[in-house]
Write an enzyme that holds these catalytic residues in place. Sequence first.
Site, PDB file in Angstrom:
ATOM      1  N   GLU A 155       0.824  -1.222   0.000  1.00 52.53           N
ATOM      2  CA  GLU A 155       0.000   0.000   0.000  1.00 52.53           C
ATOM      3  C   GLU A 155       0.847   1.255   0.000  1.00 52.53           C
ATOM      4  OE1 GLU A 155      -2.718   0.162   3.263  1.00 52.53           O
ATOM      5  OE2 GLU A 155      -3.392  -1.884   2.929  1.00 52.53           O
ATOM      6  N   CYS A 185       3.124   8.719   1.147  1.00 53.84           N
ATOM      7  CA  CYS A 185       3.387   7.853   2.302  1.00 53.84           C
ATOM      8  C   CYS A 185       3.681   6.461   1.725  1.00 53.84           C
ATOM      9  CB  CYS A 185       2.174   7.833   3.226  1.00 53.84           C
ATOM     10  SG  CYS A 185       2.389   6.697   4.612  1.00 53.84           S
ATOM     11  N   CYS A 212       4.896  -6.813   8.219  1.00 54.93           N
ATOM     12  CA  CYS A 212       5.851  -6.212   9.155  1.00 54.93           C
ATOM     13  C   CYS A 212       6.159  -7.236  10.239  1.00 54.93           C
ATOM     14  CB  CYS A 212       5.268  -4.944   9.771  1.00 54.93           C
ATOM     15  SG  CYS A 212       6.421  -4.085  10.872  1.00 54.93           S
ATOM     16  N   GLY A 220       5.505  -1.838   7.188  1.00 49.93           N
ATOM     17  CA  GLY A 220       6.865  -2.310   7.393  1.00 49.93           C
ATOM     18  C   GLY A 220       7.705  -1.428   8.290  1.00 49.93           C
ATOM     19  N   GLU A 221       8.868  -1.956   8.672  1.00 50.21           N
ATOM     20  CA  GLU A 221       9.810  -1.213   9.504  1.00 50.21           C
ATOM     21  C   GLU A 221      10.962  -0.746   8.610  1.00 50.21           C
ATOM     22  OE1 GLU A 221      10.246   0.278  12.328  1.00 50.21           O
ATOM     23  OE2 GLU A 221      12.341   0.616  11.810  1.00 50.21           O
ATOM     24  N   SER A 269       8.602   5.766  17.102  1.00 45.21           N
ATOM     25  CA  SER A 269       7.326   5.348  17.680  1.00 45.21           C
ATOM     26  C   SER A 269       7.519   4.933  19.134  1.00 45.21           C
ATOM     27  CB  SER A 269       6.769   4.171  16.871  1.00 45.21           C
ATOM     28  OG  SER A 269       6.427   4.608  15.583  1.00 45.21           O
ATOM     29  N   LEU A 270       7.191   5.831  20.045  1.00 45.26           N
ATOM     30  CA  LEU A 270       7.428   5.551  21.464  1.00 45.26           C
ATOM     31  C   LEU A 270       6.214   4.839  22.081  1.00 45.26           C
ATOM     32  CD1 LEU A 270       9.753   6.059  23.405  1.00 45.26           C
ATOM     33  CD2 LEU A 270       8.679   8.204  24.058  1.00 45.26           C
ATOM     34  N   ASN A 288      -6.411   4.725  14.853  1.00 44.34           N
ATOM     35  CA  ASN A 288      -7.283   4.481  13.700  1.00 44.34           C
ATOM     36  C   ASN A 288      -7.865   3.085  13.855  1.00 44.34           C
ATOM     37  OD1 ASN A 288      -7.632   6.204  11.384  1.00 44.34           O
ATOM     38  ND2 ASN A 288      -5.414   6.178  11.134  1.00 44.34           N
ATOM     39  N   CYS A 323      -2.277   2.242   7.331  1.00 40.28           N
ATOM     40  CA  CYS A 323      -1.656   1.302   6.398  1.00 40.28           C
ATOM     41  C   CYS A 323      -1.789  -0.144   6.835  1.00 40.28           C
ATOM     42  CB  CYS A 323      -0.205   1.664   6.194  1.00 40.28           C
ATOM     43  SG  CYS A 323      -0.043   2.544   4.653  1.00 40.28           S
TER      44      CYS A 323
END
Length: 392
Positions: free
Chosen positions: A93, A106, A113, A190-191, A245-246, A321, A364
């Site tokens: 995506e 994006c 992932c 994904g990372e 991303s905490l 989301n 996503c």
Amino acid sequence: MNAIRPLLDIPQDELLAWLRSRDQPLLRARQIRRWIVAGRVESFEQMSDLPRALREALAAEFVPLGTRIERQQTAKDGTHKLLLRLEDDQLVECVLIRESDRRTACISTQVGCGMGCVFCASGLNGLMRNLTAEEIVEQLLRLRNLLPSHPTLSPREGEGRVPPYPLSPPGGEGLVRGERLTNIVVMGMGEPLANLDNLIAALDLAGAKDGLGIGARHVTVSTVGLPAKIRRLADLGRQYHLAVSLHAPNDALRTQIVPTNPKTGIADILDSADYYFERNGRRVTFEYVLLQDVNDSIEQARELAGLLRGRCAHVNLIPFNDVEGLPYRQPTQATVAAFVDILKQAGINVKIRKRKGSEIDAACGQLRRRVETQELAGVARPESSKGVHGAT
Ligand code: SAH
């Protein structure tokens, strides 16, 4: 017979050898790539200044773009989402966000992932594979090709006025003087730091003057927080904006939400983020997905403020989301406002992420999941490349 390969996947040496063996001047290599990257063409036939025989020879062995548009969705706010089918039938995506002065892509870096964050749709079925650099670039090209290819104001009419949208610079991306992409956020599936080499190769191409002309300062890379990779990225000296991303203010809670946390721990993540700031001078953003009754309390806001106090940091709060099948909920507006206030009072720079294209599964991983589930259940794939348009 060899499989047909996407042209941007062909190493430069190999393309030059291919041209040489056909007695073609080597400058054709640049000419062909430029047609794909800057000229928006999707077939060799459209490369009007190449000899016909060469166009046919190219078409027999290569394709300009290797992906197919499986689905396209358009939201009321102008956000587009593409679901691309890759050569091995995997799905990926990407999203185009159009705002007044920005055109942001994006993009994804992996199919699926492996990080397994409990609230995220992308990782629900684990990691399938890394994307190649070409597949990453192709998302940018596919999204850019959605933008109008001709300015609606002629230069004369537009004289003295700022165009209402960014145009491709003459000379650079200027084969077609239409709207251009201005920003990239690597926040799709994904990372990114688990596929760093391919990502860098793709972003280098995006940044090149004869590429898409999107400089590193206009690129945001979002990571789950892999300290060794953050340090490596810092040492590469690219001016990307880093977002970490905490999602939790302490290790006990973060370990429940982000399964990689026991291996990394918050302290080392913050340390590597500080290192990134020192090396690149770019303020790091900390992302925090707000999940009702999980990480959205006043105490947790205070703890987060304590953790970040004294750092040149920025917090991006992301209201959750909805993801089908997951038990998490978005906090109420009042809870979000209280959380924001506490961070502000502590002198921390904070923003709430705007929601874009929410009615088109813009979080996503959701569209891919839906289509894969349908396929497993035997629902036929639409024949048209634009199966669901305007699924609002
Ligand atoms: N692997 C990278 C990129 C993920 S997507 C990372 O972990 O940062 C970008 C951001 O969206 C991340 O902060 C991610 O945690 C967040 N995100 C994922 N699923 C979400 C959802 N359903 N609602 C809100 N944010 C989500």
